[in-house]
Design a protein around this motif. Structure first.
Motif, mmCIF file in Angstrom:
data_model
loop_
_atom_site.group_PDB
_atom_site.id
_atom_site.type_symbol
_atom_site.label_atom_id
_atom_site.label_comp_id
_atom_site.label_asym_id
_atom_site.label_seq_id
_atom_site.Cartn_x
_atom_site.Cartn_y
_atom_site.Cartn_z
ATOM 1 N N LEU A 32 0.832 -1.202 0.000
ATOM 2 C CA LEU A 32 0.000 0.000 0.000
ATOM 3 C C LEU A 32 0.870 1.256 0.000
ATOM 4 C CD1 LEU A 32 -2.833 1.121 -0.030
ATOM 5 C CD2 LEU A 32 -2.860 0.949 2.466
ATOM 6 N N PHE A 33 1.972 1.235 0.747
ATOM 7 C CA PHE A 33 2.902 2.359 0.744
ATOM 8 C C PHE A 33 3.432 2.604 -0.670
ATOM 9 C CE2 PHE A 33 7.265 3.930 0.905
ATOM 10 C CZ PHE A 33 7.089 5.122 1.590
ATOM 11 N N ALA A 48 6.714 11.795 -16.604
ATOM 12 C CA ALA A 48 8.000 11.134 -16.358
ATOM 13 C C ALA A 48 8.105 9.751 -16.994
ATOM 14 C CB ALA A 48 8.252 11.026 -14.860
ATOM 15 N N TRP A 49 7.030 9.126 -17.344
ATOM 16 C CA TRP A 49 7.065 7.767 -17.876
ATOM 17 C C TRP A 49 6.696 7.761 -19.346
ATOM 18 C CZ3 TRP A 49 5.552 9.358 -13.166
ATOM 19 C CH2 TRP A 49 6.333 8.900 -12.109
ATOM 20 N N HIS A 50 7.241 6.800 -20.063
ATOM 21 C CA HIS A 50 7.010 6.709 -21.503
ATOM 22 C C HIS A 50 5.545 6.388 -21.787
ATOM 23 C CE1 HIS A 50 11.173 7.033 -22.593
ATOM 24 N NE2 HIS A 50 11.480 6.132 -21.685
ATOM 25 N N PRO A 51 4.988 7.002 -22.817
ATOM 26 C CA PRO A 51 3.604 6.699 -23.194
ATOM 27 C C PRO A 51 3.450 5.249 -23.650
ATOM 28 C CG PRO A 51 4.369 8.706 -24.268
ATOM 29 C CD PRO A 51 5.563 8.060 -23.631
ATOM 30 N N LEU A 52 2.325 4.664 -23.286
ATOM 31 C CA LEU A 52 1.965 3.326 -23.764
ATOM 32 C C LEU A 52 1.095 3.415 -25.012
ATOM 33 C CD1 LEU A 52 0.994 1.534 -20.433
ATOM 34 C CD2 LEU A 52 3.153 1.394 -21.660
ATOM 35 N N GLY A 53 0.443 4.541 -25.182
ATOM 36 C CA GLY A 53 -0.471 4.750 -26.297
ATOM 37 C C GLY A 53 -0.987 6.170 -26.240
ATOM 38 N N ASP A 54 -2.144 6.385 -26.783
ATOM 39 C CA ASP A 54 -2.747 7.721 -26.846
ATOM 40 C C ASP A 54 -3.002 8.286 -25.451
ATOM 41 O OD1 ASP A 54 -2.748 7.693 -29.597
ATOM 42 O OD2 ASP A 54 -4.765 6.845 -29.727
ATOM 43 N N GLY A 55 -2.062 9.056 -24.945
ATOM 44 C CA GLY A 55 -2.239 9.713 -23.654
ATOM 45 C C GLY A 55 -2.249 8.783 -22.468
ATOM 46 N N VAL A 56 -1.734 7.572 -22.612
ATOM 47 C CA VAL A 56 -1.729 6.584 -21.538
ATOM 48 C C VAL A 56 -0.285 6.281 -21.158
ATOM 49 C CG1 VAL A 56 -2.374 4.230 -20.894
ATOM 50 C CG2 VAL A 56 -3.883 5.573 -22.342
ATOM 51 N N ARG A 57 -0.028 6.279 -19.845
ATOM 52 C CA ARG A 57 1.311 5.979 -19.341
ATOM 53 C C ARG A 57 1.198 4.982 -18.187
ATOM 54 N NH1 ARG A 57 5.065 10.323 -20.765
ATOM 55 N NH2 ARG A 57 3.903 11.868 -21.948
ATOM 56 N N ARG A 58 2.353 4.407 -17.814
ATOM 57 C CA ARG A 58 2.364 3.463 -16.688
ATOM 58 C C ARG A 58 3.541 3.795 -15.780
ATOM 59 N NH1 ARG A 58 2.818 -2.226 -18.595
ATOM 60 N NH2 ARG A 58 4.867 -1.494 -19.218
ATOM 61 N N CYS A 59 3.243 3.913 -14.504
ATOM 62 C CA CYS A 59 4.258 4.116 -13.476
ATOM 63 C C CYS A 59 4.372 2.803 -12.703
ATOM 64 C CB CYS A 59 3.852 5.258 -12.551
ATOM 65 S SG CYS A 59 4.952 5.502 -11.154
ATOM 66 N N ARG A 60 5.506 2.158 -12.820
ATOM 67 C CA ARG A 60 5.693 0.863 -12.144
ATOM 68 C C ARG A 60 6.063 1.060 -10.680
ATOM 69 N NH1 ARG A 60 6.987 -3.692 -15.854
ATOM 70 N NH2 ARG A 60 6.729 -2.856 -17.943
ATOM 71 N N LEU A 61 5.584 0.137 -9.859
ATOM 72 C CA LEU A 61 5.977 0.139 -8.453
ATOM 73 C C LEU A 61 7.415 -0.357 -8.352
ATOM 74 C CD1 LEU A 61 2.825 -1.335 -6.671
ATOM 75 C CD2 LEU A 61 3.282 1.002 -7.375
ATOM 76 N N ASP A 62 8.105 0.064 -7.319
ATOM 77 C CA ASP A 62 9.511 -0.317 -7.165
ATOM 78 C C ASP A 62 9.671 -1.754 -6.665
ATOM 79 O OD1 ASP A 62 10.520 2.112 -8.050
ATOM 80 O OD2 ASP A 62 10.476 2.980 -6.041
ATOM 81 N N ARG A 63 8.950 -2.148 -5.640
ATOM 82 C CA ARG A 63 9.180 -3.435 -4.986
ATOM 83 C C ARG A 63 8.182 -4.530 -5.363
ATOM 84 N NH1 ARG A 63 8.474 -2.333 0.885
ATOM 85 N NH2 ARG A 63 8.535 -4.581 0.912
#
Length: 70
Positions: A32-33, A48-63
């Motif tokens: 949750l943190f 900060a993250w690369h686009p996946l498509g039209d205006g969509v991005r993904r921020c991955r969790l670290d752990r």
């Protein structure tokens, strides 16, 4: 910027929290943190993250093997 979870994402989050809790309450808290931390990073740095498509991005969790798609 306001970040909110769509219903399917909320359901997936709740299922993941339950799974991690069964493994360890500390693991659930850590997950949750990380989700909250990723949400804050999206708010602070929305491009900060690369686009996946039209205006969509993904921020991955670290752990954990999850990412927030926004």
């Amino acid at each position: 910027m306001k970040v909110r979870l769509l219903h399917p994402a909320q359901v997936e989050l709740e299922e993941a929290l339950e799974w991690y809790y069964r493994k360890s309450p500390e693991l659930e808290a850590g997950f949750l943190f990380e989700v909250d931390r990723a949400r804050q990073r999206i708010i602070d740095f929305p491009n900060a993250w690369h686009p996946l498509g039209d205006g969509v991005r993904r921020c991955r969790l670290d752990r954990f093997p999850y990412g927030l798609i926004y």
